[in-house]
Design an enzyme around this catalytic site. Structure first.
Site, PDB file in Angstrom:
ATOM      1  N   ASP A  15      -8.668  11.127   9.971  1.00  0.00           N
ATOM      2  CA  ASP A  15      -7.437  11.531  10.669  1.00  0.00           C
ATOM      3  C   ASP A  15      -7.628  11.420  12.181  1.00  0.00           C
ATOM      4  O   ASP A  15      -6.711  11.028  12.908  1.00  0.00           O
ATOM      5  CB  ASP A  15      -7.072  12.973  10.297  1.00  0.00           C
ATOM      6  CG  ASP A  15      -5.587  13.282  10.480  1.00  0.00           C
ATOM      7  OD1 ASP A  15      -4.839  12.392  10.903  1.00  0.00           O
ATOM      8  OD2 ASP A  15      -5.184  14.422  10.200  1.00  0.00           O
ATOM      9  N   CYS A 242      -0.925  11.407  14.446  1.00  0.00           N
ATOM     10  CA  CYS A 242      -0.340  10.785  13.263  1.00  0.00           C
ATOM     11  C   CYS A 242       0.525   9.617  13.707  1.00  0.00           C
ATOM     12  O   CYS A 242       1.460   9.793  14.476  1.00  0.00           O
ATOM     13  CB  CYS A 242       0.494  11.778  12.456  1.00  0.00           C
ATOM     14  SG  CYS A 242       1.284  10.981  11.041  1.00  0.00           S
TER      15      CYS A 242
HETATM   16  P1  HMG Z   1       3.779  -0.831   0.497  1.00  0.00           P
HETATM   17  O1  HMG Z   1       4.106  -1.871   1.508  1.00  0.00           O
HETATM   18  O2  HMG Z   1       4.865  -0.018  -0.073  1.00  0.00           O
HETATM   19  O3  HMG Z   1       2.949  -1.502  -0.701  1.00  0.00           O
HETATM   20  O4  HMG Z   1       2.651   0.074   1.131  1.00  0.00           O
HETATM   21  P2  HMG Z   1       3.385  -2.633  -1.721  1.00  0.00           P
HETATM   22  O5  HMG Z   1       2.836  -2.187  -3.031  1.00  0.00           O
HETATM   23  O6  HMG Z   1       4.845  -2.950  -1.598  1.00  0.00           O
HETATM   24  O7  HMG Z   1       2.545  -3.922  -1.215  1.00  0.00           O
HETATM   25  C1  HMG Z   1       2.837  -4.625  -0.017  1.00  0.00           C
HETATM   26  C2  HMG Z   1       1.574  -5.301   0.490  1.00  0.00           C
HETATM   27  O8  HMG Z   1       0.612  -4.298   0.862  1.00  0.00           O
HETATM   28  C3  HMG Z   1       0.876  -6.174  -0.549  1.00  0.00           C
HETATM   29  O9  HMG Z   1       0.240  -7.224   0.147  1.00  0.00           O
HETATM   30  C4  HMG Z   1      -0.172  -5.260  -1.109  1.00  0.00           C
HETATM   31  O10 HMG Z   1      -1.265  -5.937  -1.647  1.00  0.00           O
HETATM   32  C5  HMG Z   1      -0.579  -4.476   0.118  1.00  0.00           C
HETATM   33  P3  HMG Z   1       0.828  -8.732   0.102  1.00  0.00           P
HETATM   34  O11 HMG Z   1       0.878  -9.068  -1.340  1.00  0.00           O
HETATM   35  O12 HMG Z   1       2.217  -8.631   0.709  1.00  0.00           O
HETATM   36  O13 HMG Z   1      -0.157  -9.493   0.904  1.00  0.00           O
HETATM   37  N1  HMG Z   1      -1.118  -3.136  -0.215  1.00  0.00           N
HETATM   38  C6  HMG Z   1      -2.306  -2.657   0.198  1.00  0.00           C
HETATM   39  N2  HMG Z   1      -3.272  -3.175   0.979  1.00  0.00           N
HETATM   40  C7  HMG Z   1      -4.357  -2.404   1.195  1.00  0.00           C
HETATM   41  N3  HMG Z   1      -4.526  -1.171   0.670  1.00  0.00           N
HETATM   42  C8  HMG Z   1      -3.581  -0.627  -0.110  1.00  0.00           C
HETATM   43  C9  HMG Z   1      -2.410  -1.382  -0.376  1.00  0.00           C
HETATM   44  N4  HMG Z   1      -1.302  -1.131  -1.076  1.00  0.00           N
HETATM   45  C10 HMG Z   1      -0.535  -2.200  -0.987  1.00  0.00           C
HETATM   46  N5  HMG Z   1      -3.765   0.616  -0.610  1.00  0.00           N
HETATM   47  C11 HMG Z   1       1.191   1.944   1.471  1.00  0.00           C
HETATM   48  C12 HMG Z   1       2.381   1.400   0.683  1.00  0.00           C
HETATM   49  C13 HMG Z   1       1.101   3.424   1.185  1.00  0.00           C
HETATM   50  C14 HMG Z   1      -0.066   1.248   1.011  1.00  0.00           C
HETATM   51  C15 HMG Z   1       1.435   1.672   2.985  1.00  0.00           C
HETATM   52  O14 HMG Z   1       2.686   2.174   3.367  1.00  0.00           O
HETATM   53  C16 HMG Z   1       0.368   2.256   3.887  1.00  0.00           C
HETATM   54  O15 HMG Z   1      -0.764   1.807   3.893  1.00  0.00           O
HETATM   55  N6  HMG Z   1       0.741   3.248   4.719  1.00  0.00           N
HETATM   56  C17 HMG Z   1      -0.167   3.917   5.637  1.00  0.00           C
HETATM   57  C18 HMG Z   1      -0.347   5.335   5.165  1.00  0.00           C
HETATM   58  C19 HMG Z   1      -1.329   6.093   6.060  1.00  0.00           C
HETATM   59  O16 HMG Z   1      -2.512   5.834   6.049  1.00  0.00           O
HETATM   60  N7  HMG Z   1      -0.820   7.078   6.837  1.00  0.00           N
HETATM   61  C20 HMG Z   1      -1.637   7.930   7.653  1.00  0.00           C
HETATM   62  C21 HMG Z   1      -2.388   8.926   6.819  1.00  0.00           C
HETATM   63  S1  HMG Z   1      -1.404  10.324   6.269  1.00  0.00           S
HETATM   64  C22 HMG Z   1      -1.677  11.521   7.467  1.00  0.00           C
HETATM   65  O17 HMG Z   1      -2.265  11.240   8.473  1.00  0.00           O
HETATM   66  C23 HMG Z   1      -1.264  12.960   7.216  1.00  0.00           C
HETATM   67  C24 HMG Z   1      -2.438  13.860   6.876  1.00  0.00           C
HETATM   68  O18 HMG Z   1      -3.421  13.848   7.880  1.00  0.00           O
HETATM   69  C25 HMG Z   1      -1.968  15.299   6.653  1.00  0.00           C
HETATM   70  C26 HMG Z   1      -1.071  15.843   7.771  1.00  0.00           C
HETATM   71  O19 HMG Z   1      -1.475  15.824   8.946  1.00  0.00           O
HETATM   72  O20 HMG Z   1       0.020  16.279   7.405  1.00  0.00           O
HETATM   73  C27 HMG Z   1      -3.107  13.389   5.568  1.00  0.00           C
HETATM   74 MG    MG Z   2      -3.285  15.036   9.752  1.00  0.00          MG
END
Ligand code: HMG
Ligand code: MG
Length: 301
Positions: A15, A242
């Site tokens: 994070d 974030c």
């Molecule tokens: P999407 O675009 O909906 O996925 O992503 P998709 O299934 O439609 O696939 C689209 C493309 O993404 C495809 O590639 C997939 O292979 C690829 P293409 O065929 O077009 O070349 N793909 C991936 N590649 C790598 N790893 C994967 C993956 N999945 C699909 N896992 C997804 C959905 C969730 C993956 C995307 O929106 C994403 O990566 N988002 C980022 C989320 C993130 O990391 N956010 C920050 C963390 S959360 C946070 O910080 C809060 C927390 O700290 C708590 C708080 O503070 O409240 C936890």
């Molecule tokens: Mg967080």
């Protein structure tokens, strides 16, 4: 009048770093994690298996994780990684990840922006992920974001919090981390929500995850402590933010949390000198000052 044994979940490598603009080299992340692993921390969140175009800082996850596994072997340290979907789980499995963090939010809009899924769609994904991960013997931790406020939706209903927690527990998560994702919580609200949660669930299964956007995180931790919370997420030096919550600053700093807890007579098992060394190291790699107040005060002591 609160528990003296407090667990800190270090989220700096994930994070913390995920919102740092300049890429931190894999070797430097590894050294940061090595230094953290010597502090007494028992849980260090390492990285995430998400889209590298969305979160470029985590693009080296598959390279980093095996090195971390080697480094922490036999040390009794959990090294969870964030997994958003089956694709991420496949990578995690192939690398021998033993614990994953699943994440969702109380807000549809935030979930859409963060993971391209509504709350319902995210849940449907997580049912599959949890089943496969459990079959593979992985431990599950759950995050519920935007518990205390959302950048896109005004009011978060209590029911959305309760439903979110219940679903994550039903999926088999041993602990739910309640996220103040954008750092807008205040102690009165934290008390109210924590009491409400304690009425429905075992508070021993809850962690608080505060961001320090408004400088209120330590006050919120104190309020949570008094309500009986014993687990807190934080990030060394106060790195982070974030990417899907504009203006959200870093996690509350581990340095500041451990200092508070030390002064309250609580035991975290964390060595401040060693923690400071880890914070100092990563600060030298991110190209700007560490937000942590205590880190600055401790320098040169
Ligand atoms: P999407 O675009 O909906 O996925 O992503 P998709 O299934 O439609 O696939 C689209 C493309 O993404 C495809 O590639 C997939 O292979 C690829 P293409 O065929 O077009 O070349 N793909 C991936 N590649 C790598 N790893 C994967 C993956 N999945 C699909 N896992 C997804 C959905 C969730 C993956 C995307 O929106 C994403 O990566 N988002 C980022 C989320 C993130 O990391 N956010 C920050 C963390 S959360 C946070 O910080 C809060 C927390 O700290 C708590 C708080 O503070 O409240 C936890
Ligand atoms: Mg967080």
């Amino acid at each position: 009048n609160f528990s003296k044994e407090i667990k800190i979940v270090e989220v700096g490598p994930r994070d913390g770093l995920q919102n740092e603009k300049s890429f931190v080299e894999t070797e430097d992340k590894l050294e940061f994690i090595r230094l953290l692993s010597e502090t007494g921390l028992k849980t260090i969140e390492i990285t995430s298996f998400v889209r590298p175009d969305k979160i470029p800082q985590m693009k080296d996850a598959a390279d980093l994780y095996p090195k971390v596994l080697e480094l922490t072997k036999g040390k009794g340290i959990s090294t969870p990684c964030l997994v958003p979907n089956l694709k991420g789980l496949e990578v995690a499995k192939s690398l021998g990840v033993k614990e994953i963090s699943m994440f969702t939010a109380t807000s549809n809009t935030f979930n859409q922006k963060n993971i391209n899924a509504t709350i319902e769609e995210a849940h449907a994904r997580q049912v599959q992920v949890a089943r496969e991960a459990s079959d593979a013997g992985m431990k599950l931790r759950g995050y519920l974001s935007t518990v205390f406020g959302c950048p896109y939706e005004k009011d978060i209903e209590d029911d959305a919090i309760i439903d979110g927690i219940k679903r994550l527990l039903d999926l088999g998560c041993y602990e739910i981390s309640l996220g103040d994702t954008i750092g807008v919580a205040n102690p009165v609200q934290v008390r109210r929500i924590t009491k409400m949660i304690a009425n429905e669930f075992d508070l021993n299964q809850m962690a608080m995850h505060f961001h320090d956007t408004e400088g209120m995180a330590l006050a919120n931790i104190y309020a949570s402590l008094e309500e009986g919370v014993t687990v807190f997420d934080s990030s060394a030096a106060g790195l982070g933010g974030c990417p899907y919550a504009k203006g959200a600053s870093g996690n509350v700093a581990t340095d500041d949390v451990v200092n508070l807890l030390n002064k309250l007579g609580c035991d975290t098992g964390i060595d401040m000198d060693k923690l400071h060394a880890a914070s100092e190291f990563i600060t030298s790699k991110i190209g700007h000052q560490a937000p942590s107040k205590f880190f600055q005060a401790y320098k040169g002591r």
